[in-house]
Write an enzyme that holds these catalytic residues in place. Sequence first.
Site, PDB file in Angstrom:
ATOM      1  N   LYS A  95       1.995  -3.446  -0.164  1.00 21.47           N
ATOM      2  CA  LYS A  95       1.308  -2.348  -0.011  1.00 21.47           C
ATOM      3  C   LYS A  95       0.811  -1.836  -1.199  1.00 21.47           C
ATOM      4  CE  LYS A  95       2.407  -1.182   4.418  1.00 21.47           C
ATOM      5  NZ  LYS A  95       1.221  -1.201   5.226  1.00 21.47           N
ATOM      6  N   TYR A 154       7.710  -6.050   0.612  1.00 26.10           N
ATOM      7  CA  TYR A 154       6.830  -5.001   1.409  1.00 26.10           C
ATOM      8  C   TYR A 154       6.064  -3.862   0.292  1.00 26.10           C
ATOM      9  CZ  TYR A 154       6.091  -0.902   4.448  1.00 26.10           C
ATOM     10  OH  TYR A 154       5.583   0.146   5.174  1.00 26.10           O
TER      11      TYR A 154
HETATM   12  N1  NAD Z   1       7.174   4.339   9.485  1.00 26.96           N
HETATM   13  C1  NAD Z   1       7.335   4.629   8.107  1.00 26.96           C
HETATM   14  O1  NAD Z   1       7.967   5.575   7.473  1.00 26.96           O
HETATM   15  C2  NAD Z   1       6.077   4.080   7.370  1.00 26.96           C
HETATM   16  C3  NAD Z   1       5.945   4.544   6.059  1.00 26.96           C
HETATM   17  C4  NAD Z   1       4.884   4.070   5.204  1.00 26.96           C
HETATM   18  C5  NAD Z   1       4.017   3.169   5.820  1.00 26.96           C
HETATM   19  N2  NAD Z   1       4.173   2.804   6.971  1.00 26.96           N
HETATM   20  C6  NAD Z   1       3.175   1.770   7.569  1.00 26.96           C
HETATM   21  O2  NAD Z   1       2.466   2.557   8.549  1.00 26.96           O
HETATM   22  C7  NAD Z   1       1.930   1.464   9.431  1.00 26.96           C
HETATM   23  C8  NAD Z   1       2.629   1.494  10.889  1.00 26.96           C
HETATM   24  O3  NAD Z   1       3.963   1.704  10.859  1.00 26.96           O
HETATM   25  P1  NAD Z   1       4.917   2.125  12.170  1.00 26.96           P
HETATM   26  O4  NAD Z   1       5.992   2.713  11.505  1.00 26.96           O
HETATM   27  O5  NAD Z   1       3.929   3.055  13.009  1.00 26.96           O
HETATM   28  O6  NAD Z   1       5.375   0.612  12.654  1.00 26.96           O
HETATM   29  P2  NAD Z   1       5.956   0.289  14.147  1.00 26.96           P
HETATM   30  O7  NAD Z   1       6.560  -0.990  13.921  1.00 26.96           O
HETATM   31  O8  NAD Z   1       6.280   1.156  14.962  1.00 26.96           O
HETATM   32  O9  NAD Z   1       4.252  -0.325  14.698  1.00 26.96           O
HETATM   33  C9  NAD Z   1       3.818  -1.290  14.055  1.00 26.96           C
HETATM   34  C10 NAD Z   1       2.803  -1.920  15.127  1.00 26.96           C
HETATM   35  O10 NAD Z   1       2.033  -3.076  14.395  1.00 26.96           O
HETATM   36  C11 NAD Z   1       2.051  -4.229  15.352  1.00 26.96           C
HETATM   37  N3  NAD Z   1       2.080  -5.512  14.615  1.00 26.96           N
HETATM   38  C12 NAD Z   1       3.032  -5.882  13.781  1.00 26.96           C
HETATM   39  N4  NAD Z   1       2.483  -7.275  13.204  1.00 26.96           N
HETATM   40  C13 NAD Z   1       1.251  -7.381  13.689  1.00 26.96           C
HETATM   41  C14 NAD Z   1       0.475  -8.283  13.746  1.00 26.96           C
HETATM   42  N5  NAD Z   1       0.616  -9.364  12.890  1.00 26.96           N
HETATM   43  N6  NAD Z   1      -0.776  -8.169  14.206  1.00 26.96           N
HETATM   44  C15 NAD Z   1      -1.083  -7.123  14.992  1.00 26.96           C
HETATM   45  N7  NAD Z   1      -0.258  -6.145  15.205  1.00 26.96           N
HETATM   46  C16 NAD Z   1       1.060  -6.317  14.846  1.00 26.96           C
HETATM   47  C17 NAD Z   1       3.414  -4.216  15.953  1.00 26.96           C
HETATM   48  O11 NAD Z   1       3.531  -4.662  17.196  1.00 26.96           O
HETATM   49  C18 NAD Z   1       3.349  -2.558  16.118  1.00 26.96           C
HETATM   50  O12 NAD Z   1       2.776  -2.093  17.569  1.00 26.96           O
HETATM   51  C19 NAD Z   1       2.504   0.133   8.883  1.00 26.96           C
HETATM   52  O13 NAD Z   1       1.529  -0.475   8.055  1.00 26.96           O
HETATM   53  C20 NAD Z   1       3.645   0.576   8.044  1.00 26.96           C
HETATM   54  O14 NAD Z   1       3.853  -0.499   6.987  1.00 26.96           O
HETATM   55  C21 NAD Z   1       5.057   3.243   8.066  1.00 26.96           C
END
Ligand code: NAD
Length: 260
Positions: free
Chosen positions: A158, A154
Site C-alpha cells: 500500500k 500488505y
Molecule cells: N476494510 C478495511 O479496513 C480497509 C482499510 C484500508 C484499505 N482497504 C482497502 O480497500 C479495498 C477494499 O477492501 P474491502 O475491505 O472492501 O475488502 P473485501 O475483501 O471485502 O473486498 C475485496 C474485493 O476484492 C476482490 N478481489 C480480491 N482479489 C482480487 C483479484 N486478484 N482480482 C480481482 N478482484 C479481487 C474480492 O473478491 C472482493 O470482492 C482493498 O484494496 C483494501 O486493501 C480496506
Amino acid sequence: MTQRLLDKVALVTGGARGIGLSVARAFAREGARVVIADINHAEAETAAAGLEGGRAMAVAVDVADAGSVQAMIDAILAAHGRVDILMNNAGVGGNTPFLETSLADWNRIVGINLTGAFLVAQACAREMVKSGGGKIVNIASLSGQRGGNGRAAYGSAKAGLELLTKVMAVELAEHDINVNNIAPGAIETEMAKFAHDQATRAAYNYLIPMTRYGTPDEIADAAVFLCSDESRYVHGHTLNVDGGFRAAGLMFKRDAGPAA
Ligand SMILES: NC(=O)c1ccc[n+]([C@@H]2O[C@H](COP(=O)([O-])OP(=O)(O)OC[C@H]3O[C@@H](n4cnc5c(N)ncnc54)[C@H](O)[C@@H]3O)[C@@H](O)[C@H]2O)c1
C-alpha cells in the site's frame, strides 16, 4: 438530486462486495455506467444486477494477471467504447508477523495490492489517453503510512501504491487524467473481519479519535467527490478517510483527572 457522474463509464475493481460495492452503488446513483470487475464473478454479477439504473455490467478479472486485465479492458471497450473513471480498489488483506511472512505470502499480497493496481491503472490510463482524459482513484491504506503489526507485505504494497499515485499524477496530468488516492482507516468489511482480531480492534478503537470503525459508504462518499468535477484541481493527493487516525498524537480525556 444532480447526477455528478452522469453517463461516465466507471470501472470498480473488487466491486463485488465491501468498499468496492458501496462505491459501485454510489457511482450508479450518480448516473454512471458502472462496471464491476472482480475475481468472484458470481458475486460480481449479483452485485451488478442490484445496482440502481439497471446499466451496470460485471466482468471477471484477476487483477494480478496481465492477460486477465487486458481481457477486462477489451470487454469494457466492446460494451462502452471507453473508460472514464477507475476505482482501483481490488485488494487482499494480510496479518502475518514479519518473521513468519513467507515469500509466497509476500508475492501474493504484493502481486494483488501493488502489481495488480499498477496493471489495471496502466491499462485504463492508456485508454484514457486515447479518449482525452479521466479520473483514477487508487485505494491505499493507513497500513501503508504507519508500521502496524502483521502488515509487512500488505503495508509495503500500500505504501508503494501511494507513491505510484504520485508518479502517475505527475506523468498523466498532461493527458487530463486526474489521479488521487484514498487511504481508508479501519473500515467494517469482510476483509476487516478476516484481518482484525480482538486485539487489533481494541488497538484501533483506542487510536482513532472518533473511536469507531468507518463504514464502506463513508469511503464511497469520498470516492464520488474524487471522481467528480468538484475535485478537478485535487491531484496526486492522498485523502485519508480514517476517523482522524493519521492526525492523532497524544490523546486523553480532559475529565480523566490528574495523572498519578
Ligand atoms: N476494510 C478495511 O479496513 C480497509 C482499510 C484500508 C484499505 N482497504 C482497502 O480497500 C479495498 C477494499 O477492501 P474491502 O475491505 O472492501 O475488502 P473485501 O475483501 O471485502 O473486498 C475485496 C474485493 O476484492 C476482490 N478481489 C480480491 N482479489 C482480487 C483479484 N486478484 N482480482 C480481482 N478482484 C479481487 C474480492 O473478491 C472482493 O470482492 C482493498 O484494496 C483494501 O486493501 C480496506
